[in-house]
Design a protein around this motif. Structure first.
Motif, PDB file in Angstrom:
ATOM      1  N   PRO A 111      24.486  31.357  44.345  1.00 44.74           N
ATOM      2  CA  PRO A 111      24.452  30.278  45.297  1.00 44.74           C
ATOM      3  C   PRO A 111      26.875  30.731  46.037  1.00 44.74           C
ATOM      4  O   PRO A 111      27.282  30.845  46.841  1.00 44.74           O
ATOM      5  CB  PRO A 111      25.063  29.250  44.794  1.00 44.74           C
ATOM      6  CG  PRO A 111      23.562  29.530  44.445  1.00 44.74           C
ATOM      7  CD  PRO A 111      23.317  30.496  43.712  1.00 44.74           C
ATOM      8  N   PHE A 112      27.441  31.995  44.846  1.00 45.61           N
ATOM      9  CA  PHE A 112      28.574  32.550  44.464  1.00 45.61           C
ATOM     10  C   PHE A 112      28.325  33.200  45.878  1.00 45.61           C
ATOM     11  O   PHE A 112      29.702  33.633  45.563  1.00 45.61           O
ATOM     12  CB  PHE A 112      28.663  32.346  43.436  1.00 45.61           C
ATOM     13  CG  PHE A 112      28.863  30.672  42.167  1.00 45.61           C
ATOM     14  CD1 PHE A 112      28.879  29.667  43.348  1.00 45.61           C
ATOM     15  CD2 PHE A 112      29.869  31.141  41.589  1.00 45.61           C
ATOM     16  CE1 PHE A 112      28.487  28.661  42.282  1.00 45.61           C
ATOM     17  CE2 PHE A 112      29.851  29.788  40.643  1.00 45.61           C
ATOM     18  CZ  PHE A 112      29.494  28.739  41.060  1.00 45.61           C
ATOM     19  N   GLU A 113      27.357  34.466  46.147  1.00 39.95           N
ATOM     20  CA  GLU A 113      27.327  35.072  47.007  1.00 39.95           C
ATOM     21  C   GLU A 113      28.446  36.433  46.065  1.00 39.95           C
ATOM     22  O   GLU A 113      29.452  36.889  46.944  1.00 39.95           O
ATOM     23  CB  GLU A 113      28.364  35.040  47.718  1.00 39.95           C
ATOM     24  CG  GLU A 113      27.650  34.273  49.491  1.00 39.95           C
ATOM     25  CD  GLU A 113      26.494  34.605  49.839  1.00 39.95           C
ATOM     26  OE1 GLU A 113      26.630  35.656  50.365  1.00 39.95           O
ATOM     27  OE2 GLU A 113      24.658  34.325  49.658  1.00 39.95           O
ATOM     28  N   GLN A 114      28.093  36.462  45.235  1.00 39.72           N
ATOM     29  CA  GLN A 114      28.683  37.465  44.490  1.00 39.72           C
ATOM     30  C   GLN A 114      28.006  39.019  44.955  1.00 39.72           C
ATOM     31  O   GLN A 114      26.728  38.670  45.093  1.00 39.72           O
ATOM     32  CB  GLN A 114      28.256  37.443  42.711  1.00 39.72           C
ATOM     33  CG  GLN A 114      29.062  37.656  41.822  1.00 39.72           C
ATOM     34  CD  GLN A 114      28.024  39.501  41.656  1.00 39.72           C
ATOM     35  OE1 GLN A 114      28.638  40.412  41.700  1.00 39.72           O
ATOM     36  NE2 GLN A 114      27.159  39.529  40.440  1.00 39.72           N
ATOM     37  N   ASN A 115      29.012  39.657  44.428  1.00 41.17           N
ATOM     38  CA  ASN A 115      28.430  40.953  45.155  1.00 41.17           C
ATOM     39  C   ASN A 115      27.816  41.641  44.187  1.00 41.17           C
ATOM     40  O   ASN A 115      28.773  42.691  43.410  1.00 41.17           O
ATOM     41  CB  ASN A 115      30.206  41.925  45.783  1.00 41.17           C
ATOM     42  CG  ASN A 115      29.930  41.661  47.161  1.00 41.17           C
ATOM     43  OD1 ASN A 115      29.588  41.261  48.426  1.00 41.17           O
ATOM     44  ND2 ASN A 115      31.003  41.549  47.237  1.00 41.17           N
ATOM     45  N   CYS A 116      26.728  41.617  43.379  1.00 43.62           N
ATOM     46  CA  CYS A 116      25.928  42.321  42.560  1.00 43.62           C
ATOM     47  C   CYS A 116      25.031  44.033  43.009  1.00 43.62           C
ATOM     48  O   CYS A 116      25.941  44.076  44.730  1.00 43.62           O
ATOM     49  CB  CYS A 116      24.711  42.097  42.583  1.00 43.62           C
ATOM     50  SG  CYS A 116      23.490  43.012  42.133  1.00 43.62           S
TER      51      CYS A 116
ATOM     52  N   ALA B 181      35.170  51.993  42.976  1.00 45.38           N
ATOM     53  CA  ALA B 181      35.349  51.679  42.138  1.00 45.38           C
ATOM     54  C   ALA B 181      34.069  50.094  42.142  1.00 45.38           C
ATOM     55  O   ALA B 181      35.319  49.526  43.376  1.00 45.38           O
ATOM     56  CB  ALA B 181      36.688  50.793  41.740  1.00 45.38           C
ATOM     57  N   ILE B 182      34.330  49.874  41.261  1.00 45.48           N
ATOM     58  CA  ILE B 182      33.363  48.154  41.342  1.00 45.48           C
ATOM     59  C   ILE B 182      34.413  47.039  40.065  1.00 45.48           C
ATOM     60  O   ILE B 182      34.403  47.701  39.281  1.00 45.48           O
ATOM     61  CB  ILE B 182      32.236  48.394  40.489  1.00 45.48           C
ATOM     62  CG1 ILE B 182      31.416  49.333  41.744  1.00 45.48           C
ATOM     63  CG2 ILE B 182      31.134  47.030  40.303  1.00 45.48           C
ATOM     64  CD1 ILE B 182      29.535  49.754  41.185  1.00 45.48           C
ATOM     65  N   VAL B 183      34.988  46.255  40.653  1.00 47.32           N
ATOM     66  CA  VAL B 183      36.070  45.960  39.707  1.00 47.32           C
ATOM     67  C   VAL B 183      35.871  44.483  39.710  1.00 47.32           C
ATOM     68  O   VAL B 183      36.867  43.938  39.018  1.00 47.32           O
ATOM     69  CB  VAL B 183      38.021  45.801  40.936  1.00 47.32           C
ATOM     70  CG1 VAL B 183      38.286  47.163  41.156  1.00 47.32           C
ATOM     71  CG2 VAL B 183      37.567  45.306  41.800  1.00 47.32           C
ATOM     72  N   GLY B 184      34.762  44.226  39.509  1.00 48.92           N
ATOM     73  CA  GLY B 184      34.184  42.304  39.662  1.00 48.92           C
ATOM     74  C   GLY B 184      35.597  41.736  39.823  1.00 48.92           C
ATOM     75  O   GLY B 184      35.955  41.837  41.502  1.00 48.92           O
ATOM     76  N   ASP B 185      35.841  41.084  38.870  1.00 47.07           N
ATOM     77  CA  ASP B 185      36.561  39.527  39.520  1.00 47.07           C
ATOM     78  C   ASP B 185      38.100  40.003  39.015  1.00 47.07           C
ATOM     79  O   ASP B 185      39.185  38.733  38.917  1.00 47.07           O
ATOM     80  CB  ASP B 185      36.302  38.182  39.203  1.00 47.07           C
ATOM     81  CG  ASP B 185      35.091  37.667  39.698  1.00 47.07           C
ATOM     82  OD1 ASP B 185      34.384  38.485  40.522  1.00 47.07           O
ATOM     83  OD2 ASP B 185      34.646  36.760  39.414  1.00 47.07           O
ATOM     84  N   VAL B 186      38.541  40.711  39.679  1.00 46.20           N
ATOM     85  CA  VAL B 186      40.102  41.474  38.754  1.00 46.20           C
ATOM     86  C   VAL B 186      40.769  41.223  40.471  1.00 46.20           C
ATOM     87  O   VAL B 186      42.033  40.579  40.240  1.00 46.20           O
ATOM     88  CB  VAL B 186      40.328  43.023  38.527  1.00 46.20           C
ATOM     89  CG1 VAL B 186      41.761  43.325  38.406  1.00 46.20           C
ATOM     90  CG2 VAL B 186      39.352  42.556  37.363  1.00 46.20           C
ATOM     91  N   LEU B 187      40.262  41.846  41.444  1.00 46.06           N
ATOM     92  CA  LEU B 187      41.261  42.126  42.720  1.00 46.06           C
ATOM     93  C   LEU B 187      39.787  41.988  43.568  1.00 46.06           C
ATOM     94  O   LEU B 187      38.949  42.025  43.362  1.00 46.06           O
ATOM     95  CB  LEU B 187      42.149  43.804  43.066  1.00 46.06           C
ATOM     96  CG  LEU B 187      42.645  43.891  43.595  1.00 46.06           C
ATOM     97  CD1 LEU B 187      43.748  43.304  43.450  1.00 46.06           C
ATOM     98  CD2 LEU B 187      43.375  45.322  43.738  1.00 46.06           C
TER      99      LEU B 187
ATOM    100  N   ILE C  38      35.155  47.942  45.548  1.00 40.18           N
ATOM    101  CA  ILE C  38      33.795  46.606  45.972  1.00 40.18           C
ATOM    102  C   ILE C  38      34.663  45.533  44.800  1.00 40.18           C
ATOM    103  O   ILE C  38      34.407  45.872  43.522  1.00 40.18           O
ATOM    104  CB  ILE C  38      32.483  47.512  45.799  1.00 40.18           C
ATOM    105  CG1 ILE C  38      32.403  48.640  46.730  1.00 40.18           C
ATOM    106  CG2 ILE C  38      31.602  46.335  45.329  1.00 40.18           C
ATOM    107  CD1 ILE C  38      30.560  48.820  45.806  1.00 40.18           C
ATOM    108  N   ALA C  39      34.603  44.003  45.284  1.00 39.06           N
ATOM    109  CA  ALA C  39      35.408  43.607  44.353  1.00 39.06           C
ATOM    110  C   ALA C  39      33.790  42.092  44.214  1.00 39.06           C
ATOM    111  O   ALA C  39      32.271  42.653  44.662  1.00 39.06           O
ATOM    112  CB  ALA C  39      36.145  41.866  45.139  1.00 39.06           C
ATOM    113  N   GLY C  40      34.287  41.464  43.628  1.00 33.84           N
ATOM    114  CA  GLY C  40      32.884  40.548  42.830  1.00 33.84           C
ATOM    115  C   GLY C  40      32.041  40.107  43.746  1.00 33.84           C
ATOM    116  O   GLY C  40      31.370  39.306  43.612  1.00 33.84           O
TER     117      GLY C  40
END
Length: 209
Positions: free
Chosen positions: A10-15, A147-153, A189-191
């Motif tokens: 539900p958080f629309e997280q970018n896997c 780059a895959i940066v998760g929830d940093v930027l 790609i952000a989280g």
């Protein structure tokens, strides 16, 4: 190298599904949930999933990693061991945010600054970027300039630092030391949310100027 974003939870997280197109071997980065959706994409592309990568252990990024690892018999690599307390807390995180029950897990490999992750014949560089969580890592392929940066930027924003062991000054330092040095033409790609480039964020991100 091919990168496919699969929004989950539900958080629309970018896997992100990362594939070596030569060998058709792949890794999935941050499977927070919706395992069947992820596996459908793997099958549609004719890939063989060989490992799971985790940027950090918040529920929307790591919630389905334990189950996926168990079901497919594949290893989990990452995050940095400073996020172990978040992994141990996955079941409570799931309850708190109304997620399906989440399995805790022990990564086959904790990741450190300067490590390399192998996917088929391709490699991702590991950079330790604490601040959002203390054990957050990002994955960088210099050849593809992705780059895959998760929830940093994020596009126009930065990660939250109001969680346990989050730290705003540490996050800013991580961005400036570890992300800016990748180069302005690198796409990330952000989280959550749309992709952007390092150069665009360096020039326009209101939290960094």
């Amino acid at each position: 190298m091919k990168f496919t974003v699969i929004p989950v939870t539900p958080f629309e997280q970018n896997c992100t599904l990362v594939a070596d197109e030569e060998t058709q071997l792949a890794a999935v980065v941050d499977p927070g949930g919706d395992i069947e959706r992820i596996l459908q994409e793997v099958e549609a592309q004719g890939l063989t999933l060989e490992k799971i990568l985790i940027t950090h252990a918040h529920i929307d990024h790591a919630g389905a990693a334990g189950e996926l690892s168990r079901r497919l018999g594949i290893p989990i690599e990452g995050p940095h061991r400073e996020d172990k307390f978040w992994i141990d807390d996955l079941a409570e995180q799931a309850k708190m945010f109304g997620f399906p029950p989440a399995e805790s897990f022990e990564p086959a490999r904790w990741l450190e600054q300067g490590d390399v992750v192998q996917i088929g014949n391709q490699q991702l560089e590991v950079r330790h970027c604490p601040g959002h969580t203390p054990g957050h890592v990002v994955f960088f392929n210099p050849g593809a300039k992705v780059a895959i940066v998760g929830d940093v930027l994020f596009n126009g924003s930065i990660g939250r630092t109001d969680f346990p062991k989050g730290d705003h000054a540490t996050l800013l330092h991580s961005i400036r030391e570890q992300l800016w040095s990748m180069g302005d033409d690198v796409e990330f790609i952000a989280g959550h949310g749309p992709v952007s480039t390092i150069g665009h964020e360096r020039a326009t991100n209101p939290f960094l100027n």
